[in-house]
Design an enzyme around this catalytic site. Structure first.
Site, PDB file in Angstrom:
ATOM      1  N   TYR A 194      -1.744  -1.299  10.314  1.00  0.00           N
ATOM      2  CA  TYR A 194      -1.722  -1.415   8.844  1.00  0.00           C
ATOM      3  C   TYR A 194      -0.370  -0.948   8.303  1.00  0.00           C
ATOM      4  CZ  TYR A 194      -3.798  -1.250   4.111  1.00  0.00           C
ATOM      5  OH  TYR A 194      -4.103  -1.460   2.776  1.00  0.00           O
TER       6      TYR A 194
ATOM      7  N   SER B 294       0.873  -1.174   0.000  1.00  0.00           N
ATOM      8  CA  SER B 294       0.000   0.000   0.000  1.00  0.00           C
ATOM      9  C   SER B 294       0.913   1.227   0.000  1.00  0.00           C
ATOM     10  CB  SER B 294      -0.839  -0.008   1.284  1.00  0.00           C
ATOM     11  OG  SER B 294      -1.496   1.236   1.475  1.00  0.00           O
TER      12      SER B 294
HETATM   13  N1  LIG Z   1      -8.685  -0.489  -1.626  1.00  0.00           N
HETATM   14  C1  LIG Z   1      -7.681   0.325  -1.377  1.00  0.00           C
HETATM   15  O1  LIG Z   1      -7.816   1.553  -1.446  1.00  0.00           O
HETATM   16  C2  LIG Z   1      -6.321  -0.255  -1.034  1.00  0.00           C
HETATM   17  C3  LIG Z   1      -5.259   0.639  -0.901  1.00  0.00           C
HETATM   18  C4  LIG Z   1      -3.998   0.130  -0.594  1.00  0.00           C
HETATM   19  C5  LIG Z   1      -3.813  -1.237  -0.435  1.00  0.00           C
HETATM   20  N2  LIG Z   1      -4.877  -2.093  -0.559  1.00  0.00           N
HETATM   21  C6  LIG Z   1      -4.625  -3.531  -0.386  1.00  0.00           C
HETATM   22  O2  LIG Z   1      -5.201  -4.250  -1.464  1.00  0.00           O
HETATM   23  C7  LIG Z   1      -5.411  -5.604  -1.052  1.00  0.00           C
HETATM   24  C8  LIG Z   1      -6.789  -6.045  -1.509  1.00  0.00           C
HETATM   25  O3  LIG Z   1      -7.777  -5.326  -0.767  1.00  0.00           O
HETATM   26  P1  LIG Z   1      -9.083  -4.708  -1.434  1.00  0.00           P
HETATM   27  O4  LIG Z   1      -8.957  -3.241  -1.350  1.00  0.00           O
HETATM   28  O5  LIG Z   1      -9.347  -5.362  -2.727  1.00  0.00           O
HETATM   29  O6  LIG Z   1     -10.179  -5.104  -0.314  1.00  0.00           O
HETATM   30  P2  LIG Z   1     -11.411  -6.121  -0.352  1.00  0.00           P
HETATM   31  O7  LIG Z   1     -11.926  -6.180   1.047  1.00  0.00           O
HETATM   32  O8  LIG Z   1     -12.349  -5.754  -1.442  1.00  0.00           O
HETATM   33  O9  LIG Z   1     -10.704  -7.510  -0.736  1.00  0.00           O
HETATM   34  C9  LIG Z   1      -9.859  -8.178   0.193  1.00  0.00           C
HETATM   35  C10 LIG Z   1     -10.130  -9.676   0.109  1.00  0.00           C
HETATM   36  O10 LIG Z   1      -9.281 -10.343   1.068  1.00  0.00           O
HETATM   37  C11 LIG Z   1     -10.045 -11.372   1.676  1.00  0.00           C
HETATM   38  N3  LIG Z   1      -9.483 -11.780   2.965  1.00  0.00           N
HETATM   39  C12 LIG Z   1      -9.588 -11.134   4.159  1.00  0.00           C
HETATM   40  N4  LIG Z   1      -9.020 -11.868   5.125  1.00  0.00           N
HETATM   41  C13 LIG Z   1      -8.550 -12.996   4.533  1.00  0.00           C
HETATM   42  C14 LIG Z   1      -7.872 -14.155   5.007  1.00  0.00           C
HETATM   43  N5  LIG Z   1      -7.564 -14.285   6.315  1.00  0.00           N
HETATM   44  N6  LIG Z   1      -7.527 -15.112   4.125  1.00  0.00           N
HETATM   45  C15 LIG Z   1      -7.867 -15.000   2.815  1.00  0.00           C
HETATM   46  N7  LIG Z   1      -8.511 -13.942   2.308  1.00  0.00           N
HETATM   47  C16 LIG Z   1      -8.851 -12.950   3.152  1.00  0.00           C
HETATM   48  C17 LIG Z   1     -11.434 -10.774   1.801  1.00  0.00           C
HETATM   49  O11 LIG Z   1     -12.433 -11.781   2.006  1.00  0.00           O
HETATM   50  C18 LIG Z   1     -11.578 -10.032   0.493  1.00  0.00           C
HETATM   51  O12 LIG Z   1     -12.170 -10.840  -0.505  1.00  0.00           O
HETATM   52  C19 LIG Z   1      -5.193  -5.626   0.456  1.00  0.00           C
HETATM   53  O13 LIG Z   1      -3.921  -6.164   0.734  1.00  0.00           O
HETATM   54  C20 LIG Z   1      -5.259  -4.168   0.845  1.00  0.00           C
HETATM   55  O14 LIG Z   1      -4.544  -3.893   2.023  1.00  0.00           O
HETATM   56  C21 LIG Z   1      -6.123  -1.631  -0.862  1.00  0.00           C
END
Ligand SMILES: NC(=O)c1ccc[n+]([C@@H]2O[C@H](COP(=O)([O-])OP(=O)(O)OC[C@H]3O[C@@H](n4cnc5c(N)ncnc54)[C@H](O)[C@@H]3O)[C@@H](O)[C@H]2O)c1
Length: 287
Positions: free
Chosen positions: A155, A142
């Site tokens: 985080y 991130s």
């Molecule tokens: N959305 C943003 O703005 C953003 C910004 C920076 C980083 N990220 C990172 O992107 C990645 C994806 O997140 P996203 O934004 O798509 O969120 P999201 O919640 O839409 O998707 C995350 C997925 O991870 C799954 N998950 C949670 N705990 C889990 C576990 N213990 N084992 C297996 N799967 C698990 C959830 O069920 C979900 O389907 C993450 O690592 C998040 O930190 C997102």
């Protein structure tokens, strides 16, 4: 890896958001896709979307916090397809709040998923990636892995850890004559996903204790609402982020930033470090 057609790509956190977009992106490139997530129904939905593009999909319910579960995922992928070429350690959860109000379970949950999930993925899959002879591994960090904003202590800790691990791996793979494994780290800014409702997957044994020692987590809820509002208002489409990842795999590029404008904040941080001045923020996020 110029041509992704026919390769086997594994994506964790594939049921939603960036992970779902990655799975669909790989499918469009003609990859066979292994999808992993704790959430069974949306995981199966993603698998159906992948198969409608005409490629094979394997959905494996996986908890990335559990080493045995990730090991079983690797075994299932190899049993079905015989090889793994691409791994995206993408599952992650957020959760804000001031460190002074944090309980140990807050740290434990976020770091278990967002940092240990990556460690488990590398441990179980690196031998298969190396054996494939032509592979690439991407972990999702991130901008919180590059700049430490207040209110995101666990985080930030997890995501700085992911960046450090992937940089280390990049150097190690580049120096290893037996390994042909490209390495990337994805550092997204705001992306329109379900991350603000990540608490839906928080296990019972890591729920916050009520009324004990720490003040209420009102601040964490306020911050989470601010993050949700920011993502809805100006978050990027996850499909755009998936395209950047696929391009980085093709070109063997390490850094994948969906919002390069945050590099100004990184530069500001690095310059004050260089001058050994106390940290200041160019602009606070999500306040
Ligand atoms: N959305 C943003 O703005 C953003 C910004 C920076 C980083 N990220 C990172 O992107 C990645 C994806 O997140 P996203 O934004 O798509 O969120 P999201 O919640 O839409 O998707 C995350 C997925 O991870 C799954 N998950 C949670 N705990 C889990 C576990 N213990 N084992 C297996 N799967 C698990 C959830 O069920 C979900 O389907 C993450 O690592 C998040 O930190 C997102």
């Amino acid at each position: 890896m110029d041509d992704l057609r026919g390769r086997v790509a594994v994506v964790t956190g594939a049921a939603s958001g960036i992970g779902r977009a990655l799975a669909l992106g790989f499918a469009e490139q003609g990859c066979r896709v292994v999808l992993a997530d704790v959430e069974r129904d949306p995981l199966d939905e993603t698998a159906d979307l992948v198969t409608t593009t005409g490629v094979e999909a394997l959905a494996v319910r996986t908890d990335v916090t559990d080493a045995e579960s990730v090991e079983a995922l690797a075994a299932a992928a190899v049993e079905r397809f015989g090889v793994v070429n691409v791994l995206c350690n993408n599952a992650g959860v957020g959760g804000g709040g001031l460190i002074r109000n944090a309980q140990l379970v807050d740290w434990r949950w976020v770091i278990d998923v967002s940092l240990w999930g990556v460690i488990h993925g590398l441990t179980s899959f690196l031998p298969h990636l190396i054996r494939s002879g032509d592979a690439h591994v991407v972990s999702t960090a991130s901008v919180a892995g590059l700049i430490a904003n207040p209110g995101l202590g666990p985080y930030n800790a997890a995501k700085y850890g992911v960046v450090a691990i992937m940089e280390t791996l990049h150097h190690e793979m580049a120096a290893d004559p037996d390994a042909n494994v490209g390495v990337s780290v994805l550092c997204p800014g705001e992306v329109r996903t379900n991350i603000a409702t990540g608490q839906r997957n928080r296990p019972r044994h890591l729920q916050r204790a009520r009324g004990e020692r720490r003040p209420s987590n009102h601040e964490a809820r306020r911050r989470n609402d601010a993050i949700a509002a920011a993502l809805a208002a100006h978050g990027k489409d996850p499909a755009e982020v998936a395209d950047l990842v696929i391009d980085a795999i093709r070109r063997r590029r390490f850094w994948v930033l969906s919002h390069p404008e945050y590099l100004r904040d990184v530069q500001h941080r690095n310059e004050s470090l260089h001058r050994m001045e106390n940290p200041t923020l160019l602009r606070p996020l999500f306040t």
